[in-house]
Motif scaffolding. Structure first.
Motif, short mmCIF file in Angstrom:
data_model
loop_
_atom_site.label_atom_id
_atom_site.label_comp_id
_atom_site.label_asym_id
_atom_site.label_seq_id
_atom_site.Cartn_x
_atom_site.Cartn_y
_atom_site.Cartn_z
N MET A 71 -27.22 -50.53 3.50
CA MET A 71 -27.53 -51.81 4.13
C MET A 71 -26.93 -52.97 3.35
O MET A 71 -26.42 -53.93 3.93
N ILE A 72 -26.96 -52.88 2.02
CA ILE A 72 -26.36 -53.92 1.19
C ILE A 72 -24.85 -54.00 1.43
O ILE A 72 -24.28 -55.09 1.56
N LEU A 73 -24.20 -52.83 1.50
CA LEU A 73 -22.75 -52.81 1.77
C LEU A 73 -22.43 -53.43 3.12
O LEU A 73 -21.50 -54.24 3.24
N CYS A 74 -23.21 -53.08 4.13
CA CYS A 74 -22.95 -53.59 5.48
C CYS A 74 -23.15 -55.11 5.55
O CYS A 74 -22.32 -55.83 6.11
N CYS A 75 -24.25 -55.58 5.00
CA CYS A 75 -24.53 -57.02 5.04
C CYS A 75 -23.50 -57.81 4.23
O CYS A 75 -23.11 -58.92 4.61
N GLY A 76 -23.07 -57.25 3.10
CA GLY A 76 -22.05 -57.92 2.29
C GLY A 76 -20.72 -58.03 3.03
O GLY A 76 -20.08 -59.09 3.04
N LEU A 77 -20.30 -56.95 3.66
CA LEU A 77 -19.04 -56.97 4.40
C LEU A 77 -19.16 -57.85 5.65
O LEU A 77 -18.19 -58.52 6.04
N TYR A 78 -20.33 -57.88 6.26
CA TYR A 78 -20.59 -58.76 7.39
C TYR A 78 -20.34 -60.22 6.98
O TYR A 78 -19.71 -61.00 7.71
N PHE A 79 -20.87 -60.58 5.81
CA PHE A 79 -20.70 -61.93 5.26
C PHE A 79 -19.22 -62.25 5.06
O PHE A 79 -18.73 -63.31 5.46
N VAL A 80 -18.49 -61.32 4.46
CA VAL A 80 -17.05 -61.54 4.22
C VAL A 80 -16.30 -61.68 5.54
O VAL A 80 -15.39 -62.52 5.67
N SER A 81 -16.68 -60.92 6.54
CA SER A 81 -15.98 -60.99 7.84
C SER A 81 -16.15 -62.37 8.48
O SER A 81 -15.23 -62.87 9.14
N LYS A 82 -17.31 -62.99 8.28
CA LYS A 82 -17.52 -64.33 8.84
C LYS A 82 -16.70 -65.38 8.11
O LYS A 82 -16.26 -66.37 8.71
N ILE A 83 -16.47 -65.17 6.82
CA ILE A 83 -15.58 -66.08 6.08
C ILE A 83 -14.16 -65.97 6.64
O ILE A 83 -13.47 -66.97 6.85
N VAL A 84 -13.73 -64.74 6.88
CA VAL A 84 -12.40 -64.51 7.44
C VAL A 84 -12.28 -65.16 8.82
O VAL A 84 -11.28 -65.80 9.15
N PHE A 85 -13.31 -65.00 9.66
CA PHE A 85 -13.29 -65.60 10.99
C PHE A 85 -13.20 -67.12 10.89
O PHE A 85 -12.44 -67.76 11.63
N TRP A 86 -13.97 -67.69 10.00
CA TRP A 86 -13.98 -69.15 9.83
C TRP A 86 -12.60 -69.68 9.46
O TRP A 86 -12.16 -70.73 9.96
N GLN A 87 -11.85 -68.94 8.63
CA GLN A 87 -10.56 -69.39 8.16
C GLN A 87 -9.39 -68.88 9.00
O GLN A 87 -8.25 -69.33 8.81
N ALA A 88 -9.64 -67.95 9.92
CA ALA A 88 -8.55 -67.34 10.69
C ALA A 88 -7.83 -68.37 11.56
O ALA A 88 -8.48 -69.22 12.19
N ASP A 89 -6.52 -68.28 11.59
CA ASP A 89 -5.73 -69.20 12.43
C ASP A 89 -4.58 -68.48 13.13
O ASP A 89 -3.61 -69.10 13.55
N SER A 90 -4.69 -67.15 13.24
CA SER A 90 -3.63 -66.37 13.87
C SER A 90 -4.20 -65.05 14.36
O SER A 90 -5.35 -64.69 14.06
N PHE A 91 -3.38 -64.31 15.10
CA PHE A 91 -3.76 -63.00 15.59
C PHE A 91 -4.17 -62.10 14.43
O PHE A 91 -5.18 -61.40 14.49
#
Length: 387
Positions: A71-91
């Motif tokens: 659960m810790i691994l999943c929640c941590g990676l979930y957090f990182v994925s939202k950072i990537v989404f926030w900064q994403a500007d391309s396909f």
């Protein structure tokens, strides 16, 4: 309760991870970054394929390293994925986010409900699942309200707020307690156990019918209330502002899952599931036969209510039929089957909608009607040693 702390933490995590502030404009967010609709659907297809491939390995890993660490691994990676989404500007950026999300979804599939189920008395599990699902909906509703009132056209701010909520959820996961003894076993033995579980599923028609029936309702609900509803609303002549209000109402109705246990106590498990699936089929049939605004909105909202009430019930029924200590592996196997159904139904829904929207709604009716028959078959008194 066996572990109140775990349950409270899981409730809080569900609330925070429900707070997707960019939810109302998820497609517009990507389009503003230069990603086309075709690219969005391509990303979704790749994401689903990866999630399917990881379902079983993640279940085996969770049973091997323990549910808390998983659960810790999943929640941590979930957090990182939202950072990537926030900064994403391309396909490429949005694809990276979805690939990480695939890993997370495969990991959480069966894991979160296993933690809840093993942290509470069995007779309380139905109520706990209902509250857990409701809190996710409550988070989405509150985030949607914040977006409508404060965020407006600032898409990136919506992304940043989502980063904050998922970061808080990742921190809370650190305080979970392990609720089972994690004694590592050889991978070969776990693979052998997976084969045993697969054989048990195939030889257990009651469980197989239950999983398939739930999958059919899930996919009819997911496709119609997420994608096809806006097309139906447009055909009915509704404006964008009215569609936005309906979105909020539909989110609110998702909270009715908390009443699932009471409804089941009143009608009984078999009758409750049958009534909900029959009403879902009726809603899809209505959408097939009409494009009037009132009936269209009422049918889509009814489909939402039926799915919200049915989810805690089918989750409890699936957990009850698990006969192994490797609960996450068994539930992931069920989820894998449901995802395989989704691959097929998504293709049919898309092709049918391109040809004629009523045809796609008719396919939703066929799914729910078939799901009703399968559910009734799964509820028959067992004979011999089927269960």
């Amino acid at each position: 309760m066996k572990n109140n702390r775990n349950i409270r933490l899981m409730y809080a995590i569900a609330l925070l991870q429900g707070m997707v502030f960019y939810g109302p404009i998820a497609t517009l967010y990507r389009q503003a970054a230069g990603v086309s609709v075709f690219q969005i659907t391509l990303i979704e297809s790749i994401s689903l394929a990866l999630a399917l491939a990881l379902e079983v390995p993640w279940g085996i890993l969770a049973d091997r390293i323990g549910y808390r660490r998983s659960m810790i691994l999943c929640c941590g990676l979930y957090f990182v994925s939202k950072i990537v989404f926030w900064q994403a500007d391309s396909f490429g950026g949005f694809l990276a986010e979805r690939l990480m999300l695939s890993v997370v979804c495969a990991g959480l599939s069966g894991l979160d409900v296993s933690i809840l189920y093993l942290s509470c008395p069995e007779e309380e599990s139905h109520r706990v699942f209902g509250i857990y699902n409701n809190l996710g909906m409550a988070g989405l509703l509150s985030a949607s309200a914040v977006y409508a009132v404060f965020v407006g056209e600032n898409y990136r701010l919506a992304g940043l707020l989502t980063v904050f909520s998922y970061g808080a959820a990742a921190v809370l996961a650190l305080f979970l307690r392990e609720i089972r003894s994690s004694q590592p076993r050889p991978a070969g033995r776990q693979l052998a156990e997976f084969k045993v579980l697969l054989g048990q599923l195939v030889r257990n028609p009651r469980l197989l019918f239950l999983v398939l029936g739930a999958a059919f309702l899930n996919e009819a609900h997911q496709t119609i209330t997420t994608f096809l509803n806006q097309v139906q609303y447009t055909r009915a002549g509704l404006s964008a502002s009215v569609i936005a209000v309906i979105y909020v109402v539909m989110t609110l109705l998702g909270l009715c899952g908390g009443f699932s246990a009471r409804l089941t106590d009143w009608l009984g498990e078999k009758c409750t599931g049958a009534v909900l699936l029959a009403l879902a089929a009726l809603a899809c049939l209505t959408l097939t036969l009409t494009c009037g605004p009132v009936l269209s909105v009422a049918a889509i909202l009814l489909l939402r209510v039926c799915h919200s009430l049915f989810t805690p019930l089918q989750t409890t029924l699936q957990n009850r039929q698990v006969r192994t200590a490797d609960r996450a592996t068994a539930l992931n196997l069920n989820a894998l089957l449901m995802d395989l159904v989704a691959v097929f139904t998504n293709l049919v829904f898309g092709r049918a909608a391109d040809f004629a929207l009523p045809l796609a709604m008719g396919f939703g009716f066929a799914l729910c009607a078939t799901g009703l028959l399968l559910y009734l078959a799964s509820s028959r008194p067992k004979t011999g040693s089927l269960q």
